[in-house]
Design an enzyme around this catalytic site. Structure first.
Site, mmCIF file in Angstrom:
data_model
loop_
_atom_site.group_PDB
_atom_site.id
_atom_site.type_symbol
_atom_site.label_atom_id
_atom_site.label_comp_id
_atom_site.label_asym_id
_atom_site.label_seq_id
_atom_site.Cartn_x
_atom_site.Cartn_y
_atom_site.Cartn_z
ATOM 1 N N LYS A 22 0.837 -1.208 0.000
ATOM 2 C CA LYS A 22 0.000 0.000 0.000
ATOM 3 C C LYS A 22 0.866 1.251 0.000
ATOM 4 C CE LYS A 22 -1.795 1.864 3.950
ATOM 5 N NZ LYS A 22 -1.592 3.316 4.063
ATOM 6 N N ASN A 23 1.816 1.303 0.913
ATOM 7 C CA ASN A 23 2.591 2.536 1.079
ATOM 8 C C ASN A 23 3.567 2.798 -0.063
ATOM 9 O OD1 ASN A 23 1.207 3.055 3.372
ATOM 10 N ND2 ASN A 23 2.904 2.746 4.792
ATOM 11 N N ARG A 90 -4.931 10.736 4.300
ATOM 12 C CA ARG A 90 -3.909 11.769 4.491
ATOM 13 C C ARG A 90 -2.837 11.754 3.407
ATOM 14 N NH1 ARG A 90 -2.752 14.276 8.885
ATOM 15 N NH2 ARG A 90 -0.605 14.148 8.160
ATOM 16 N N CYS A 114 -5.457 13.326 12.972
ATOM 17 C CA CYS A 114 -5.843 11.936 12.751
ATOM 18 C C CYS A 114 -5.684 11.185 14.064
ATOM 19 C CB CYS A 114 -5.029 11.299 11.639
ATOM 20 S SG CYS A 114 -3.438 10.698 12.133
ATOM 21 N N ARG A 119 0.494 14.736 13.195
ATOM 22 C CA ARG A 119 0.922 14.549 11.806
ATOM 23 C C ARG A 119 0.882 15.826 10.966
ATOM 24 N NH1 ARG A 119 -1.257 8.735 9.812
ATOM 25 N NH2 ARG A 119 0.644 8.707 8.615
ATOM 26 N N ASP A 304 4.396 0.921 12.088
ATOM 27 C CA ASP A 304 3.227 0.244 11.527
ATOM 28 C C ASP A 304 3.106 -1.220 11.958
ATOM 29 O OD1 ASP A 304 2.464 2.550 10.295
ATOM 30 O OD2 ASP A 304 3.003 1.945 8.266
ATOM 31 N N ARG A 396 -8.828 -0.124 4.479
ATOM 32 C CA ARG A 396 -8.001 0.898 3.836
ATOM 33 C C ARG A 396 -6.650 0.314 3.436
ATOM 34 N NH1 ARG A 396 -6.394 5.125 7.451
ATOM 35 N NH2 ARG A 396 -4.900 5.183 5.770
HETATM 36 C C1 UD1 Z 1 4.165 7.102 6.421
HETATM 37 C C2 UD1 Z 1 3.318 5.872 6.211
HETATM 38 C C3 UD1 Z 1 2.740 5.391 7.543
HETATM 39 C C4 UD1 Z 1 3.862 5.200 8.556
HETATM 40 C C5 UD1 Z 1 4.746 6.436 8.644
HETATM 41 C C6 UD1 Z 1 5.967 6.247 9.527
HETATM 42 C C7 UD1 Z 1 2.409 6.113 3.990
HETATM 43 C C8 UD1 Z 1 1.223 6.386 3.134
HETATM 44 N N1 UD1 Z 1 2.237 6.193 5.298
HETATM 45 O O1 UD1 Z 1 3.319 8.132 6.922
HETATM 46 O O2 UD1 Z 1 2.062 4.170 7.310
HETATM 47 O O3 UD1 Z 1 3.304 4.944 9.822
HETATM 48 O O4 UD1 Z 1 5.215 6.806 7.330
HETATM 49 O O5 UD1 Z 1 6.722 5.171 9.084
HETATM 50 O O6 UD1 Z 1 3.483 5.799 3.504
HETATM 51 N N2 UD1 Z 1 6.170 14.973 10.725
HETATM 52 C C9 UD1 Z 1 6.302 16.310 10.997
HETATM 53 N N3 UD1 Z 1 6.238 17.201 9.957
HETATM 54 C C10 UD1 Z 1 6.069 16.794 8.671
HETATM 55 C C11 UD1 Z 1 5.936 15.419 8.401
HETATM 56 C C12 UD1 Z 1 6.002 14.524 9.455
HETATM 57 O O7 UD1 Z 1 6.443 16.706 12.137
HETATM 58 O O8 UD1 Z 1 6.024 17.657 7.772
HETATM 59 C C13 UD1 Z 1 6.192 13.986 11.841
HETATM 60 C C14 UD1 Z 1 4.826 13.311 12.003
HETATM 61 O O9 UD1 Z 1 3.968 14.073 12.783
HETATM 62 C C15 UD1 Z 1 5.194 12.008 12.675
HETATM 63 C C16 UD1 Z 1 6.577 11.697 12.068
HETATM 64 O O10 UD1 Z 1 7.054 12.924 11.527
HETATM 65 O O11 UD1 Z 1 5.303 12.175 14.053
HETATM 66 C C17 UD1 Z 1 6.563 10.637 11.012
HETATM 67 O O12 UD1 Z 1 5.711 11.015 9.957
HETATM 68 P P1 UD1 Z 1 6.003 10.619 8.453
HETATM 69 O O13 UD1 Z 1 7.277 9.855 8.348
HETATM 70 O O14 UD1 Z 1 5.842 11.824 7.605
HETATM 71 O O15 UD1 Z 1 4.790 9.635 8.156
HETATM 72 P P2 UD1 Z 1 3.794 9.646 6.935
HETATM 73 O O16 UD1 Z 1 4.550 9.913 5.671
HETATM 74 O O17 UD1 Z 1 2.611 10.475 7.262
#
Ligand code: UD1
Length: 421
Positions: A22-23, A90, A114, A119, A304, A396
């Protein structure tokens, strides 16, 4: 609304095949915005994939789907991702970088809160600003534009965000000049995205390390790619055998991307034998023993898999300390597992699990995707009947999970839920 009814205590036996990731699928589908054309195979049939296709169609792309395959072709494009679709998923924020790079403007709803944490997307926006984008937040939308093309930039991420790295990587492929992304996320899904982009002629180096270098192109050709197997689904099957017991061969198992998870389950006493680079045999021949994990960016233990590992530790012998460092509120499943008799103490970002002899079936409610998987896994090993509500979270991200488990001997049925919410 539907729910799962699980009669626990049946061992799992047989063979099961892991679906496409998925990811990895989601960012690659969004990458079609950059190339205007895509032919993607090994795509799982999931709600999030359907939502991504809906979003691409909404923006003016023609999307055709057949089992396991998605084709995209550009039409008359309006670079806008509305609240209604972003709210459902998201990952829609991944449209932002590609839209800006290709069309010079984008309007994407802010994802908002969420269940598992705040996030924010600030790092995505900071990086794109550094590449020359003008960005403002207006009426709940990110409104971004660039004069001419995005410009290559040297960007250091404050945190190795997965989505942020993907957004910037995609944007950089059509930017003018060289982009360097430092402290980049190293997740295998990013490597798969880079592979897909390279199939379209993108020049990328360093994917899978913490420095990614991209030489921007004027245009890209169509993406033709087959999605990597889903390492989290594969890990979920390990945890299912860990709770229910049995002897299962898992096909299309991405061993090289699951090192920490395999090591932790082995430490707990699960037998995992590599039959080939893409096939493992997993057997439970003894009660597992309590094992500690701390979630970390890749190659650390994936957040995850935290919920599913916790479910397995609930009946392990001794104490397990489970620490979550990626998301601030990712223990909703712990409260539900307690309702099944788990002995858990939640202290901030840590859960101390004292293994009990067995869990007992209960009615439980899924709160997010991986939490729902952990409740299913717990139910497989529990006494009597477990009913898992709100399984739309599970749909999902898992393809036909109950059918795959049933084929292994689990008693699990999808039935209409009597609850309206
Ligand atoms: C992706 C995965 C999700 C997984 C996560 C962490 C997908 C679709 N989803 O989510 O399944 O759990 O990686 O491995 O691939 N953060 C910030 N600012 C930002 C972006 C992130 O502070 O601009 C923080 C987030 O709040 C969180 C952490 O960084 O605490 C990790 O988030 P991130 O690695 O971005 O996860 P996703 O890409 O949302």
């Amino acid at each position: 609304m539907e729910k799962f009814v699980i009669k626990g205590g049946r061992e799992l036996h047989g063979r099961v095949k892991v679906s496409g990731s998925k990811n990895a699928s989601l960012p690659i589908l969004f990458a079609s915005i950059l190339t205007g054309e895509l032919d993607l195979s090994n795509v799982p049939a999931l709600m999030d994939v359907a939502t991504t296709c809906d979003l691409l169609e909404h923006m003016g792309f023609a999307v055709s789907r057949e089992p396991g395959r998605v084709k995209v072709k550009e039409g008359e494009v309006t670079p806008e991702a509305p609240y209604e679709l972003v709210k459902k998923m998201r990952a829609s924020i991944l449209a932002l970088g590609p839209l800006l790079a290709r069309f010079g403007r984008a309007k994407v709803s802010l994802p908002g809160g969420c269940a598992i944490g705040l996030r924010p997307v600030d790092l995505h926006l900071k990086g794109l600003s550094k590449m020359g984008a003008e960005i403002e937040i207006s009426h709940g939308y990110i409104v971004a534009s660039v004069n001419g093309r995005l410009k290559g930039a040297d960007i250091t991420l404050d945190f190795p965000t997965v989505g942020g790295t993907e957004n910037l990587l995609m944007a950089a492929t059509l930017a003018e000049g060289r982009t360097v992304i430092r402290n980049a996320a190293k997740e295998p899904e990013i490597v798969d995205l880079a592979k897909a982009l390279k199939s379209a002629g993108a020049h990328i180096e360093g994917e899978g390390t913490d420095v990614i270098v991209v030489e921007g192109e004027g245009e890209l050709s169509p993406i033709v790619h087959s999605v990597m197997p889903d390492r989290i689904e594969a890990g979920t099957f390990l945890s299912a055998v860990a709770t229910a017991g049995g002897d299962v061969v898992i096909e299309d198992f991405p061993s090289e991307t699951l090192g920490t998870v395999i090591d932790k389950f082995k430490e707990a006493g699960l037998e995992i034998e590599e039959l080939s680079p893409s096939e493992v045999r997993v057997r439970k021949r003894q009660r597992l023993k309590g094992t500690d994990i701390t979630t970390q960016p890749y190659p650390g233990f994936p957040t995850d898999m935290q919920a599913q590992f916790m479910a397995a530790m609930c009946t392990a012998d001794g104490v397990s300390v489970i620490k979550e460092t990626i998301f601030e509120n990712r223990f909703m499943h712990a409260l539900e597992l307690q309702r099944m008799g788990a002995d858990l103490k939640i202290e901030g970002n840590t859960v101390v699990v004292k293994g009990v002899e067995r869990l007992t079936g209960a009615k439980v409610t899924a709160t997010d995707l991986r939490a729902s998987a952990s409740l299913v896994v717990a139910g497989l090993g529990a006494e009597n009947t477990t009913e898992v509500y709100r399984i739309y979270h599970l749909d999902r991200g898992y393809e036909r999970l109950e059918e795959k488990l049933k084929a292994l001997g689990a008693e699990i049925e999808r039935v209409p839920s009597e609850l309206k919410y």
